[in-house]
Write a protein that holds these residues in place. Sequence first.
Motif, PDB file in Angstrom:
ATOM      1  N   GLU A  94       0.339  -1.860 -14.936  1.00 57.93           N
ATOM      2  CA  GLU A  94       1.404  -1.016 -14.412  1.00 57.93           C
ATOM      3  C   GLU A  94       2.358  -1.839 -13.544  1.00 57.93           C
ATOM      4  O   GLU A  94       3.579  -1.633 -13.569  1.00 57.93           O
ATOM      5  CB  GLU A  94       0.819   0.136 -13.599  1.00 57.93           C
ATOM      6  CG  GLU A  94       0.036   1.160 -14.394  1.00 57.93           C
ATOM      7  CD  GLU A  94      -1.415   0.724 -14.655  1.00 57.93           C
ATOM      8  OE1 GLU A  94      -2.131   1.480 -15.319  1.00 57.93           O
ATOM      9  OE2 GLU A  94      -1.811  -0.374 -14.186  1.00 57.93           O
ATOM     10  N   GLY A  95       1.784  -2.768 -12.781  1.00 52.20           N
ATOM     11  CA  GLY A  95       2.606  -3.629 -11.934  1.00 52.20           C
ATOM     12  C   GLY A  95       3.527  -4.517 -12.751  1.00 52.20           C
ATOM     13  O   GLY A  95       4.691  -4.727 -12.399  1.00 52.20           O
ATOM     14  N   SER A 106       0.833  -1.198   0.000  1.00 53.78           N
ATOM     15  CA  SER A 106       0.000   0.000   0.000  1.00 53.78           C
ATOM     16  C   SER A 106       0.875   1.258   0.000  1.00 53.78           C
ATOM     17  O   SER A 106       0.598   2.234  -0.711  1.00 53.78           O
ATOM     18  CB  SER A 106      -0.923   0.002   1.218  1.00 53.78           C
ATOM     19  OG  SER A 106      -1.835  -1.074   1.159  1.00 53.78           O
ATOM     20  N   GLU A 136       2.372   1.703  -3.473  1.00 56.14           N
ATOM     21  CA  GLU A 136       1.360   2.187  -4.415  1.00 56.14           C
ATOM     22  C   GLU A 136       1.089   3.675  -4.196  1.00 56.14           C
ATOM     23  O   GLU A 136       0.927   4.432  -5.161  1.00 56.14           O
ATOM     24  CB  GLU A 136       0.073   1.373  -4.261  1.00 56.14           C
ATOM     25  CG  GLU A 136       0.212  -0.055  -4.787  1.00 56.14           C
ATOM     26  CD  GLU A 136      -1.038  -0.886  -4.587  1.00 56.14           C
ATOM     27  OE1 GLU A 136      -1.291  -1.785  -5.416  1.00 56.14           O
ATOM     28  OE2 GLU A 136      -1.764  -0.645  -3.590  1.00 56.14           O
ATOM     29  N   ARG A 137       1.060   4.122  -2.932  1.00 59.14           N
ATOM     30  CA  ARG A 137       0.844   5.542  -2.659  1.00 59.14           C
ATOM     31  C   ARG A 137       1.993   6.388  -3.196  1.00 59.14           C
ATOM     32  O   ARG A 137       1.782   7.439  -3.800  1.00 59.14           O
ATOM     33  CB  ARG A 137       0.704   5.769  -1.143  1.00 59.14           C
ATOM     34  CG  ARG A 137      -0.621   5.313  -0.564  1.00 59.14           C
ATOM     35  CD  ARG A 137      -0.830   5.902   0.828  1.00 59.14           C
ATOM     36  NE  ARG A 137       0.254   5.550   1.754  1.00 59.14           N
ATOM     37  CZ  ARG A 137       0.276   4.461   2.495  1.00 59.14           C
ATOM     38  NH1 ARG A 137      -0.719   3.578   2.408  1.00 59.14           N
ATOM     39  NH2 ARG A 137       1.290   4.220   3.317  1.00 59.14           N
ATOM     40  N   ARG A 168      -1.917   1.636  -8.912  1.00 61.90           N
ATOM     41  CA  ARG A 168      -2.252   0.366  -8.286  1.00 61.90           C
ATOM     42  C   ARG A 168      -1.395  -0.722  -8.925  1.00 61.90           C
ATOM     43  O   ARG A 168      -1.323  -0.822 -10.151  1.00 61.90           O
ATOM     44  CB  ARG A 168      -3.741   0.070  -8.455  1.00 61.90           C
ATOM     45  CG  ARG A 168      -4.232  -1.121  -7.652  1.00 61.90           C
ATOM     46  CD  ARG A 168      -5.750  -1.034  -7.442  1.00 61.90           C
ATOM     47  NE  ARG A 168      -6.455  -0.931  -8.696  1.00 61.90           N
ATOM     48  CZ  ARG A 168      -6.898  -1.979  -9.400  1.00 61.90           C
ATOM     49  NH1 ARG A 168      -6.713  -3.208  -8.952  1.00 61.90           N
ATOM     50  NH2 ARG A 168      -7.531  -1.799 -10.537  1.00 61.90           N
ATOM     51  N   LEU A 169      -0.766  -1.535  -8.093  1.00 54.36           N
ATOM     52  CA  LEU A 169       0.165  -2.545  -8.600  1.00 54.36           C
ATOM     53  C   LEU A 169      -0.425  -3.946  -8.649  1.00 54.36           C
ATOM     54  O   LEU A 169       0.011  -4.777  -9.456  1.00 54.36           O
ATOM     55  CB  LEU A 169       1.435  -2.557  -7.725  1.00 54.36           C
ATOM     56  CG  LEU A 169       2.215  -1.241  -7.680  1.00 54.36           C
ATOM     57  CD1 LEU A 169       3.339  -1.329  -6.657  1.00 54.36           C
ATOM     58  CD2 LEU A 169       2.769  -0.896  -9.058  1.00 54.36           C
TER      59      LEU A 169
END
Length: 297
Positions: free
Chosen positions: A62-63, A39, A42-43, A48-49
């Motif tokens: 993206e991940g 989390s 990701e922030r 969002r991964l």
Amino acid sequence: MSIKLDLYKIFCEVAKYNSFSKAAKALYMTQPAVSQTISQLERELGVRLFTRVPKGVILTNEGKQLFEYVNSAINLIHVGEKKLIETKNLTSGELKIGVGDTISRYFLLPYLESFHSQYPNIKLKIINRTTLELCDLLKSGEIDIAICNLPIEDSSIEVRELMAIHDVFVYGEDYKDRLSMPMSIEELIGFPLILLEPNSNSRQYVENFMLSKGMKIEPEIELGSHELLLEFAKINLGISCVIKEFSYEYLHNGLLYEVQLIEEIPERSIGVCSLKSVSLSPSSTKFVEILEDERDR
């Protein structure tokens, strides 16, 4: 953007296992701690991964993109750490040496034997190429050191001279009557000459010397190895240009004879080459020491 490497390590473990719980077990962490780490990452990245699925998690687009680069980077770090530990005390590791065929056969073998007997756990990788190709391999990092025919005109390469060598012309029995007296270079080039292929450093050195005397040589035969030069001269196919120090057996046993030039070709050297911008590894350093110790005796 500054993100701790630990976050990326945890990210890669989750991506590999597709599971927070399995990654936590592998990392000896709690599952909540792993979830909080992802989390946080990701922030900080603003994307969002992972997407939750019934059996765990999967990477988002993206991940996936991030994982491709981060995983490669972490693997490189691991490889670097492993190599450093393995080679520190010469208990394991690899030494990659580039060398020409002729130097490998007539010069390098006893040094390889000595090094291997002292450090049997170091894996030796020997790559045979021309001098110009070896310089390219050095600069691309594909070899650690190169044993080359000199001279080399490249400011990025450090050269340590090891052994003086002499380029000479040799002939077989059929030419003995015509070549037994000292002769000029101009007289020599009237005979059928046998030389190495044009891309070899040895060939270029001899050609440049001849050109400095106003003579251009055009060989009848071009060959890819020093051994073939000796054998072709032995069966009287022409006059071969060879390295005297590597032709001792043929000359000593009367299989070939040396042309006595009025003006001899200047001596040159064999040397060990490395990149100036890169420190030698422990195994490379030790091998160079073995070479130089023998030279200084």
